[in-house]
Design a protein around this motif. Sequence first.
Motif, PDB file in Angstrom:
ATOM      1  N   GLU A  17      -4.896 -18.137   4.677  1.00  0.00           N
ATOM      2  CA  GLU A  17      -5.029 -16.788   5.316  1.00  0.00           C
ATOM      3  C   GLU A  17      -3.300 -16.303   4.928  1.00  0.00           C
ATOM      4  O   GLU A  17      -2.518 -16.753   5.176  1.00  0.00           O
ATOM      5  CB  GLU A  17      -5.047 -16.986   6.950  1.00  0.00           C
ATOM      6  N   ILE A  18      -3.584 -15.245   3.855  1.00  0.00           N
ATOM      7  CA  ILE A  18      -2.600 -14.688   3.474  1.00  0.00           C
ATOM      8  C   ILE A  18      -2.082 -13.461   4.340  1.00  0.00           C
ATOM      9  O   ILE A  18      -2.677 -12.697   4.977  1.00  0.00           O
ATOM     10  CB  ILE A  18      -2.825 -13.959   2.130  1.00  0.00           C
ATOM     11  N   CYS A  19      -0.666 -13.613   4.584  1.00  0.00           N
ATOM     12  CA  CYS A  19       0.040 -12.692   5.823  1.00  0.00           C
ATOM     13  C   CYS A  19       0.957 -11.830   4.906  1.00  0.00           C
ATOM     14  O   CYS A  19       1.772 -12.258   4.135  1.00  0.00           O
ATOM     15  CB  CYS A  19       0.658 -13.274   6.897  1.00  0.00           C
ATOM     16  N   GLY A  20       1.224 -10.382   5.093  1.00  0.00           N
ATOM     17  CA  GLY A  20       2.111  -9.713   4.472  1.00  0.00           C
ATOM     18  C   GLY A  20       1.771  -9.176   3.156  1.00  0.00           C
ATOM     19  O   GLY A  20       0.699  -8.752   3.001  1.00  0.00           O
ATOM     20  N   ASP A  21       2.900  -8.556   2.661  1.00  0.00           N
ATOM     21  CA  ASP A  21       2.390  -8.163   1.429  1.00  0.00           C
ATOM     22  C   ASP A  21       2.275  -9.030   0.095  1.00  0.00           C
ATOM     23  O   ASP A  21       2.874 -10.154  -0.031  1.00  0.00           O
ATOM     24  CB  ASP A  21       3.646  -7.183   0.721  1.00  0.00           C
ATOM     25  N   ILE A  22       1.432  -8.359  -0.791  1.00  0.00           N
ATOM     26  CA  ILE A  22       1.099  -9.324  -2.247  1.00  0.00           C
ATOM     27  C   ILE A  22       1.602  -8.142  -3.429  1.00  0.00           C
ATOM     28  O   ILE A  22       1.121  -7.350  -3.481  1.00  0.00           O
ATOM     29  CB  ILE A  22      -0.231  -9.700  -2.313  1.00  0.00           C
ATOM     30  N   ASP A  23       2.811  -8.680  -3.637  1.00  0.00           N
ATOM     31  CA  ASP A  23       3.351  -7.911  -4.985  1.00  0.00           C
ATOM     32  C   ASP A  23       4.000  -8.884  -5.822  1.00  0.00           C
ATOM     33  O   ASP A  23       3.849 -10.016  -5.734  1.00  0.00           O
ATOM     34  CB  ASP A  23       4.338  -6.892  -4.338  1.00  0.00           C
ATOM     35  N   HIS A  24       4.485  -8.592  -7.069  1.00  0.00           N
ATOM     36  CA  HIS A  24       4.958  -9.514  -7.882  1.00  0.00           C
ATOM     37  C   HIS A  24       5.896 -10.307  -7.497  1.00  0.00           C
ATOM     38  O   HIS A  24       6.349 -11.382  -7.976  1.00  0.00           O
ATOM     39  CB  HIS A  24       5.664  -8.724  -9.098  1.00  0.00           C
ATOM     40  N   HIS A  25       6.838 -10.078  -6.294  1.00  0.00           N
ATOM     41  CA  HIS A  25       7.815 -10.696  -5.792  1.00  0.00           C
ATOM     42  C   HIS A  25       7.335 -11.864  -4.895  1.00  0.00           C
ATOM     43  O   HIS A  25       7.781 -13.037  -4.696  1.00  0.00           O
ATOM     44  CB  HIS A  25       8.726  -9.821  -4.876  1.00  0.00           C
ATOM     45  N   THR A  26       5.925 -11.874  -4.233  1.00  0.00           N
ATOM     46  CA  THR A  26       5.566 -12.691  -3.499  1.00  0.00           C
ATOM     47  C   THR A  26       4.396 -13.523  -3.934  1.00  0.00           C
ATOM     48  O   THR A  26       4.088 -14.725  -3.377  1.00  0.00           O
ATOM     49  CB  THR A  26       5.111 -12.076  -2.148  1.00  0.00           C
ATOM     50  N   ALA A  27       3.689 -12.824  -4.960  1.00  0.00           N
ATOM     51  CA  ALA A  27       2.351 -13.566  -5.623  1.00  0.00           C
ATOM     52  C   ALA A  27       2.773 -14.901  -5.929  1.00  0.00           C
ATOM     53  O   ALA A  27       1.893 -15.811  -6.008  1.00  0.00           O
ATOM     54  CB  ALA A  27       2.101 -12.767  -6.695  1.00  0.00           C
ATOM     55  N   GLY A  60      -2.190  -9.024  -6.624  1.00  0.00           N
ATOM     56  CA  GLY A  60      -3.197  -9.471  -6.039  1.00  0.00           C
ATOM     57  C   GLY A  60      -4.321  -9.794  -6.776  1.00  0.00           C
ATOM     58  O   GLY A  60      -5.062 -10.907  -6.302  1.00  0.00           O
ATOM     59  N   ILE A  61      -4.643  -8.989  -7.711  1.00  0.00           N
ATOM     60  CA  ILE A  61      -5.870  -9.231  -8.643  1.00  0.00           C
ATOM     61  C   ILE A  61      -5.497 -10.675  -9.284  1.00  0.00           C
ATOM     62  O   ILE A  61      -6.558 -11.401  -9.386  1.00  0.00           O
ATOM     63  CB  ILE A  61      -6.355  -8.143  -9.567  1.00  0.00           C
ATOM     64  N   GLY A  62      -4.425 -10.772 -10.073  1.00  0.00           N
ATOM     65  CA  GLY A  62      -4.048 -11.656 -10.831  1.00  0.00           C
ATOM     66  C   GLY A  62      -4.223 -12.915  -9.906  1.00  0.00           C
ATOM     67  O   GLY A  62      -4.414 -14.089 -10.313  1.00  0.00           O
ATOM     68  N   LEU A  63      -3.627 -12.992  -8.604  1.00  0.00           N
ATOM     69  CA  LEU A  63      -3.682 -13.912  -7.725  1.00  0.00           C
ATOM     70  C   LEU A  63      -5.252 -14.662  -7.462  1.00  0.00           C
ATOM     71  O   LEU A  63      -5.472 -15.696  -7.778  1.00  0.00           O
ATOM     72  CB  LEU A  63      -3.264 -13.535  -6.183  1.00  0.00           C
ATOM     73  N   VAL A  64      -6.065 -13.740  -7.334  1.00  0.00           N
ATOM     74  CA  VAL A  64      -7.381 -14.075  -7.325  1.00  0.00           C
ATOM     75  C   VAL A  64      -8.092 -14.578  -8.922  1.00  0.00           C
ATOM     76  O   VAL A  64      -8.745 -15.837  -8.711  1.00  0.00           O
ATOM     77  CB  VAL A  64      -8.565 -12.604  -6.994  1.00  0.00           C
ATOM     78  N   MET A  65      -7.721 -13.786  -9.734  1.00  0.00           N
ATOM     79  CA  MET A  65      -8.314 -14.555 -11.132  1.00  0.00           C
ATOM     80  C   MET A  65      -7.779 -15.858 -11.381  1.00  0.00           C
ATOM     81  O   MET A  65      -8.564 -16.644 -11.838  1.00  0.00           O
ATOM     82  CB  MET A  65      -7.875 -13.413 -12.341  1.00  0.00           C
ATOM     83  N   GLY A  66      -6.539 -16.242 -11.073  1.00  0.00           N
ATOM     84  CA  GLY A  66      -5.936 -17.444 -11.187  1.00  0.00           C
ATOM     85  C   GLY A  66      -6.598 -18.513 -10.619  1.00  0.00           C
ATOM     86  O   GLY A  66      -7.003 -19.553 -11.138  1.00  0.00           O
ATOM     87  N   ARG A  67      -6.925 -18.112  -9.431  1.00  0.00           N
ATOM     88  CA  ARG A  67      -7.336 -19.100  -8.364  1.00  0.00           C
ATOM     89  C   ARG A  67      -8.956 -19.305  -8.862  1.00  0.00           C
ATOM     90  O   ARG A  67      -9.732 -20.516  -8.719  1.00  0.00           O
ATOM     91  CB  ARG A  67      -7.436 -18.763  -6.818  1.00  0.00           C
ATOM     92  N   TYR A  86      -9.023  -0.419   1.542  1.00  0.00           N
ATOM     93  CA  TYR A  86      -8.162  -0.215   0.310  1.00  0.00           C
ATOM     94  C   TYR A  86      -8.414  -1.467  -0.537  1.00  0.00           C
ATOM     95  O   TYR A  86      -8.379  -1.094  -1.803  1.00  0.00           O
ATOM     96  CB  TYR A  86      -7.107   0.374   0.616  1.00  0.00           C
ATOM     97  N   ILE A  87      -8.127  -2.713   0.049  1.00  0.00           N
ATOM     98  CA  ILE A  87      -8.151  -3.629  -1.028  1.00  0.00           C
ATOM     99  C   ILE A  87      -9.525  -4.025  -1.442  1.00  0.00           C
ATOM    100  O   ILE A  87      -9.739  -4.348  -2.642  1.00  0.00           O
ATOM    101  CB  ILE A  87      -7.643  -5.093  -0.141  1.00  0.00           C
ATOM    102  N   GLU A  88     -10.671  -3.903  -0.640  1.00  0.00           N
ATOM    103  CA  GLU A  88     -12.050  -4.203  -1.143  1.00  0.00           C
ATOM    104  C   GLU A  88     -12.281  -3.084  -2.405  1.00  0.00           C
ATOM    105  O   GLU A  88     -12.925  -3.608  -3.279  1.00  0.00           O
ATOM    106  CB  GLU A  88     -12.831  -4.108  -0.075  1.00  0.00           C
ATOM    107  N   LYS A  89     -11.738  -2.085  -2.107  1.00  0.00           N
ATOM    108  CA  LYS A  89     -12.163  -1.029  -3.171  1.00  0.00           C
ATOM    109  C   LYS A  89     -11.374  -1.432  -4.565  1.00  0.00           C
ATOM    110  O   LYS A  89     -11.917  -1.269  -5.648  1.00  0.00           O
ATOM    111  CB  LYS A  89     -11.678   0.278  -2.949  1.00  0.00           C
ATOM    112  N   VAL A  90     -10.136  -1.982  -4.679  1.00  0.00           N
ATOM    113  CA  VAL A  90      -9.313  -2.122  -5.555  1.00  0.00           C
ATOM    114  C   VAL A  90     -10.048  -3.558  -6.217  1.00  0.00           C
ATOM    115  O   VAL A  90     -10.171  -3.373  -7.499  1.00  0.00           O
ATOM    116  CB  VAL A  90      -8.075  -2.662  -5.144  1.00  0.00           C
ATOM    117  N   MET A  91     -10.395  -4.424  -5.356  1.00  0.00           N
ATOM    118  CA  MET A  91     -10.929  -5.552  -5.972  1.00  0.00           C
ATOM    119  C   MET A  91     -12.472  -5.390  -6.667  1.00  0.00           C
ATOM    120  O   MET A  91     -12.613  -5.829  -7.521  1.00  0.00           O
ATOM    121  CB  MET A  91     -11.315  -6.586  -4.746  1.00  0.00           C
TER     122      MET A  91
END
Length: 127
Positions: A17-27, A60-67, A86-91
């Motif tokens: 369960e991911i909480c908060g922002d997913i960006d290059h700082h938190t990924a 966030g896309i990179g997070l999914v791809m790696g996993r 908006y996240i579903e659309k990006v994915m």
Amino acid sequence: MNVEIKNYPSARTLVAEICGDIDHHTAKYFRGEIDKAIRSHNPLTLILDYSQVTFMDSSGIGLVMGRYKNMKAMGGTVELAGMPPYIEKVMTLAGMDKLVKMSEQNGQKKQSEALSVTEKGKEDING
């Protein structure tokens, strides 16, 4: 920024369960915590729950791809759950729907369903 990881051994399912922002700082943090849990619990299914994500960039896309790559190498699968529209659309635009299962339900509900199926299977076996 936080990720709460729940292991459901009877269903061989891990819910992150991911909480908060997913960006290059938190990924990097999210990747490390999720990968550590994957190595520790060896799940068949990894559910990434986005219901508490407040912002996501391409990291966030990179997070999914790696996993996805890690789980595929282990013979497992990845599911995305609880994504805001908006996240579903990006994915979807990134083609993630062709690699992983995407669900509107949050990870908690997905986990409950997995446990129900597992318990039903035990009842069928045990009579």
